[in-house]
Design an enzyme around this catalytic site. Sequence first.
Site, short mmCIF file in Angstrom:
data_model
loop_
_atom_site.label_atom_id
_atom_site.label_comp_id
_atom_site.label_asym_id
_atom_site.label_seq_id
_atom_site.Cartn_x
_atom_site.Cartn_y
_atom_site.Cartn_z
N SER A 164 56.63 -13.15 26.83
CA SER A 164 55.24 -13.18 26.39
C SER A 164 55.22 -13.17 24.87
O SER A 164 56.18 -12.70 24.24
CB SER A 164 54.52 -11.94 26.91
OG SER A 164 53.30 -11.73 26.21
N TYR A 177 53.34 -2.88 29.02
CA TYR A 177 53.58 -4.33 29.09
C TYR A 177 54.35 -4.82 27.86
O TYR A 177 55.35 -5.55 27.98
CB TYR A 177 52.23 -5.06 29.21
CG TYR A 177 52.34 -6.55 29.41
CD1 TYR A 177 52.53 -7.08 30.68
CD2 TYR A 177 52.25 -7.42 28.33
CE1 TYR A 177 52.63 -8.46 30.87
CE2 TYR A 177 52.35 -8.79 28.51
CZ TYR A 177 52.54 -9.31 29.79
OH TYR A 177 52.64 -10.67 29.96
C1 BGC Z 1 49.29 -11.42 28.86
C2 BGC Z 1 47.87 -11.92 28.88
C3 BGC Z 1 47.39 -12.18 27.46
C4 BGC Z 1 48.39 -13.01 26.67
C5 BGC Z 1 48.00 -13.17 25.20
C6 BGC Z 1 50.13 -12.39 28.08
O1 BGC Z 1 51.47 -12.02 28.12
O2 BGC Z 1 49.76 -11.27 30.19
O3 BGC Z 1 47.02 -10.97 29.51
O4 BGC Z 1 46.14 -12.87 27.50
O5 BGC Z 1 49.66 -12.43 26.76
O6 BGC Z 1 47.61 -11.96 24.62
#
Ligand code: BGC
Length: 279
Positions: A164, A177
């Site tokens: 991410s 996360y």
């Molecule tokens: C998350 C999303 C978020 C995106 C940008 C992703 O890894 O799961 O919820 O919109 O990152 O912030």
Amino acid sequence: MSVTQEATQGVIPAQLLKGQKALVTGGNSGIGRATAIGLGRAGADVVVNYVAGREQAEQVVEEISGFGVRAAAYEADVSQENQVVAMIERMTQEFGTIDILVANAGLQRDAPLTEMTMAQWQKVLDVNLTGQFLCAREAAKEFLRRGVVPEVSRAAGKIICMSSVHQLIPWAGHVNYAASKGGVQMMMETLAQELAPHRIRVNAIAPGAIRTPINRSAWDTPNAEKDLLQLIPYGRVGDPEDIARAAVGLASDLMDYVVGATLYVDGGMTLFPGFATGG
Ligand code: BGC
């Protein structure tokens, strides 16, 4: 024809991954679903892993079968060691081997720090980080056993970790996360270093804001979408197919010399857009 089929038709070469066997975890929805379909369109046989949502997984299998390749839905919780071991064993038996792993399954359990429970912290680390570790470990065993088959691919195996932008961008209210994705980055790079001598390529994709169920509240009203677009220089929210196309390319021999890289597919979200006018 589904939206995903249209978005990948004519863009993804149909024979690019011919004869390869791919596993996509969390392949029943969002980025995983589009990626599984994209790999199928490119000629790979695909195992669509899911933990809940069997019907969705079977729909994905049906779409992929339409490309004239083999597909199957396997249920397994990637955070459970015995289930991951059994899943790769079953794939090796039923499909012969595995050439491509897309370690995609992931989730969010958001809360401000002082309200975050141990269960929320642990669940996210278990699925997003431990899940990728277990799948990578079991896939790597099969890659090492089989080695390079030159007619199939220049590499003995390819692992794509779905990370991410939050492996780089801190994210208040999402410490579990962000920590999991920071962990994915160093895990991926370490595995890349460890496995490269065996001709196994480990890389990551770092998606930005992609229109999927995980972040629905960030894009499903005009106001939310307007705020979100402030963070995206390219001026549009991403589609799952944007990630699918990147994954197909990264998995293919077109990118054979790409090892240990993170491909940011984020419309420029990591370019500090606030500095376009400030600073
Ligand atoms: C998350 C999303 C978020 C995106 C940008 C992703 O890894 O799961 O919820 O919109 O990152 O912030």
